[in-house]
Design a protein around this motif. Sequence first.
Motif, PDB file in Angstrom:
ATOM      1  N   GLN A 117     -65.451  -7.401 -16.290  1.00 14.04           N
ATOM      2  CA  GLN A 117     -65.624  -7.631 -17.723  1.00 14.04           C
ATOM      3  C   GLN A 117     -64.434  -8.438 -18.252  1.00 14.04           C
ATOM      4  O   GLN A 117     -63.291  -8.084 -18.039  1.00 14.04           O
ATOM      5  CB  GLN A 117     -65.740  -6.283 -18.437  1.00 14.04           C
ATOM      6  N   ARG A 118     -64.712  -9.515 -18.928  1.00 13.20           N
ATOM      7  CA  ARG A 118     -63.699 -10.379 -19.523  1.00 13.20           C
ATOM      8  C   ARG A 118     -63.106  -9.719 -20.760  1.00 13.20           C
ATOM      9  O   ARG A 118     -63.792  -9.051 -21.512  1.00 13.20           O
ATOM     10  CB  ARG A 118     -64.380 -11.705 -19.885  1.00 13.20           C
ATOM     11  N   GLN A 119     -61.799  -9.924 -20.992  1.00 13.29           N
ATOM     12  CA  GLN A 119     -61.148  -9.414 -22.196  1.00 13.29           C
ATOM     13  C   GLN A 119     -61.249 -10.454 -23.307  1.00 13.29           C
ATOM     14  O   GLN A 119     -61.321 -11.652 -23.045  1.00 13.29           O
ATOM     15  CB  GLN A 119     -59.684  -9.107 -21.914  1.00 13.29           C
ATOM     16  N   MET A 120     -61.225  -9.982 -24.547  1.00 12.14           N
ATOM     17  CA  MET A 120     -61.291 -10.889 -25.687  1.00 12.14           C
ATOM     18  C   MET A 120     -60.041 -11.768 -25.721  1.00 12.14           C
ATOM     19  O   MET A 120     -58.947 -11.323 -25.403  1.00 12.14           O
ATOM     20  CB  MET A 120     -61.412 -10.107 -26.993  1.00 12.14           C
ATOM     21  N   CYS A 121     -60.222 -13.010 -26.090  1.00 12.69           N
ATOM     22  CA  CYS A 121     -59.106 -13.949 -26.154  1.00 12.69           C
ATOM     23  C   CYS A 121     -59.167 -14.740 -27.464  1.00 12.69           C
ATOM     24  O   CYS A 121     -60.114 -14.616 -28.234  1.00 12.69           O
ATOM     25  CB  CYS A 121     -59.122 -14.884 -24.945  1.00 12.69           C
ATOM     26  N   ILE A 122     -58.159 -15.546 -27.689  1.00 10.66           N
ATOM     27  CA  ILE A 122     -58.057 -16.331 -28.929  1.00 10.66           C
ATOM     28  C   ILE A 122     -59.266 -17.257 -29.094  1.00 10.66           C
ATOM     29  O   ILE A 122     -59.710 -17.536 -30.194  1.00 10.66           O
ATOM     30  CB  ILE A 122     -56.723 -17.096 -29.003  1.00 10.66           C
ATOM     31  N   ARG A 123     -59.828 -17.714 -27.991  1.00  5.61           N
ATOM     32  CA  ARG A 123     -61.008 -18.591 -28.041  1.00  5.61           C
ATOM     33  C   ARG A 123     -62.178 -17.889 -28.725  1.00  5.61           C
ATOM     34  O   ARG A 123     -62.956 -18.503 -29.448  1.00  5.61           O
ATOM     35  CB  ARG A 123     -61.358 -19.033 -26.622  1.00  5.61           C
ATOM     36  N   SER A 177     -62.003 -15.671 -31.138  1.00  6.27           N
ATOM     37  CA  SER A 177     -61.739 -15.711 -32.583  1.00  6.27           C
ATOM     38  C   SER A 177     -62.007 -17.099 -33.140  1.00  6.27           C
ATOM     39  O   SER A 177     -62.556 -17.254 -34.230  1.00  6.27           O
ATOM     40  CB  SER A 177     -60.297 -15.301 -32.880  1.00  6.27           C
ATOM     41  N   PHE A 178     -61.626 -18.130 -32.394  1.00  2.65           N
ATOM     42  CA  PHE A 178     -61.875 -19.502 -32.831  1.00  2.65           C
ATOM     43  C   PHE A 178     -63.379 -19.775 -32.909  1.00  2.65           C
ATOM     44  O   PHE A 178     -63.873 -20.315 -33.903  1.00  2.65           O
ATOM     45  CB  PHE A 178     -61.194 -20.497 -31.894  1.00  2.65           C
ATOM     46  N   ASP A 179     -64.121 -19.382 -31.875  1.00  6.11           N
ATOM     47  CA  ASP A 179     -65.572 -19.589 -31.891  1.00  6.11           C
ATOM     48  C   ASP A 179     -66.226 -18.832 -33.043  1.00  6.11           C
ATOM     49  O   ASP A 179     -67.124 -19.339 -33.706  1.00  6.11           O
ATOM     50  CB  ASP A 179     -66.198 -19.154 -30.566  1.00  6.11           C
ATOM     51  N   GLU A 180     -65.752 -17.621 -33.308  1.00  6.13           N
ATOM     52  CA  GLU A 180     -66.321 -16.828 -34.401  1.00  6.13           C
ATOM     53  C   GLU A 180     -66.032 -17.481 -35.747  1.00  6.13           C
ATOM     54  O   GLU A 180     -66.895 -17.519 -36.628  1.00  6.13           O
ATOM     55  CB  GLU A 180     -65.779 -15.393 -34.338  1.00  6.13           C
ATOM     56  N   ARG A 228     -66.678 -11.073 -36.444  1.00  2.00           N
ATOM     57  CA  ARG A 228     -66.578 -10.147 -35.317  1.00  2.00           C
ATOM     58  C   ARG A 228     -66.350 -10.932 -34.025  1.00  2.00           C
ATOM     59  O   ARG A 228     -67.300 -11.208 -33.289  1.00  2.00           O
ATOM     60  CB  ARG A 228     -67.856  -9.319 -35.199  1.00  2.00           C
ATOM     61  N   PRO A 229     -65.109 -11.285 -33.717  1.00  3.87           N
ATOM     62  CA  PRO A 229     -64.842 -12.042 -32.480  1.00  3.87           C
ATOM     63  C   PRO A 229     -65.329 -11.331 -31.222  1.00  3.87           C
ATOM     64  O   PRO A 229     -65.677 -11.991 -30.236  1.00  3.87           O
ATOM     65  CB  PRO A 229     -63.324 -12.184 -32.468  1.00  3.87           C
ATOM     66  N   GLU A 230     -65.384 -10.002 -31.255  1.00  9.73           N
ATOM     67  CA  GLU A 230     -65.822  -9.257 -30.071  1.00  9.73           C
ATOM     68  C   GLU A 230     -67.283  -9.520 -29.725  1.00  9.73           C
ATOM     69  O   GLU A 230     -67.721  -9.257 -28.608  1.00  9.73           O
ATOM     70  CB  GLU A 230     -65.569  -7.750 -30.247  1.00  9.73           C
ATOM     71  N   TYR A 264     -53.060 -24.847 -30.433  1.00 10.03           N
ATOM     72  CA  TYR A 264     -52.380 -24.787 -31.733  1.00 10.03           C
ATOM     73  C   TYR A 264     -52.361 -23.370 -32.299  1.00 10.03           C
ATOM     74  O   TYR A 264     -51.361 -22.939 -32.868  1.00 10.03           O
ATOM     75  CB  TYR A 264     -53.007 -25.753 -32.735  1.00 10.03           C
ATOM     76  N   LEU A 265     -53.456 -22.646 -32.143  1.00  7.14           N
ATOM     77  CA  LEU A 265     -53.496 -21.265 -32.633  1.00  7.14           C
ATOM     78  C   LEU A 265     -52.492 -20.385 -31.889  1.00  7.14           C
ATOM     79  O   LEU A 265     -51.758 -19.610 -32.498  1.00  7.14           O
ATOM     80  CB  LEU A 265     -54.904 -20.684 -32.492  1.00  7.14           C
ATOM     81  N   VAL A 266     -52.462 -20.494 -30.574  1.00  4.82           N
ATOM     82  CA  VAL A 266     -51.523 -19.693 -29.786  1.00  4.82           C
ATOM     83  C   VAL A 266     -50.089 -20.041 -30.166  1.00  4.82           C
ATOM     84  O   VAL A 266     -49.246 -19.155 -30.355  1.00  4.82           O
ATOM     85  CB  VAL A 266     -51.761 -19.899 -28.268  1.00  4.82           C
ATOM     86  N   THR A 267     -49.803 -21.329 -30.329  1.00  2.00           N
ATOM     87  CA  THR A 267     -48.453 -21.754 -30.719  1.00  2.00           C
ATOM     88  C   THR A 267     -48.091 -21.199 -32.097  1.00  2.00           C
ATOM     89  O   THR A 267     -47.021 -20.619 -32.279  1.00  2.00           O
ATOM     90  CB  THR A 267     -48.360 -23.289 -30.722  1.00  2.00           C
TER      91      THR A 267
END
Length: 143
Positions: A1-7, A9-12, A64-66, A101-104
Amino acid sequence: QRQMCIRDSFDEAQRLQGIPFYSRDSSEPQELNGYHIPANSIILCSPYAIQRDSRFWKEPEKFRPERWLEEDVEKHSFLAFGTGPRKCVGANMANMEAVFYLVTALSQYRFKLPDGFVPIQHFHMATTMKGGCPVYISRRGSK
């Protein structure tokens, strides 16, 4: 199972923000879901409407990024960069840059909305927030 990542949140955020519409030209007569489309017609597609349609999304109005981990996303229900052969050729690069950019930014700064702030969407050529988005920014490590 993949963990949630910043991507996720960006897609959401992209899903909720969705552009109001884009158009396509029909160069020849065709049928689309039982509708006759004459040649030389302009067809409008609304990513904003599709990306908030409860047929494709559970709780479509909520951030809901999840959902990107929990739900099977219908292939053509997320149209941030279009779909099919006319999908934006820069989609992968735009996604990589956005995440970079978000991570930075998130690694160096804290972002806080004023208590009680509720965004109100405003439609123009793109979807924006009426009055903008007031945010307090502070450098991480400072009080």
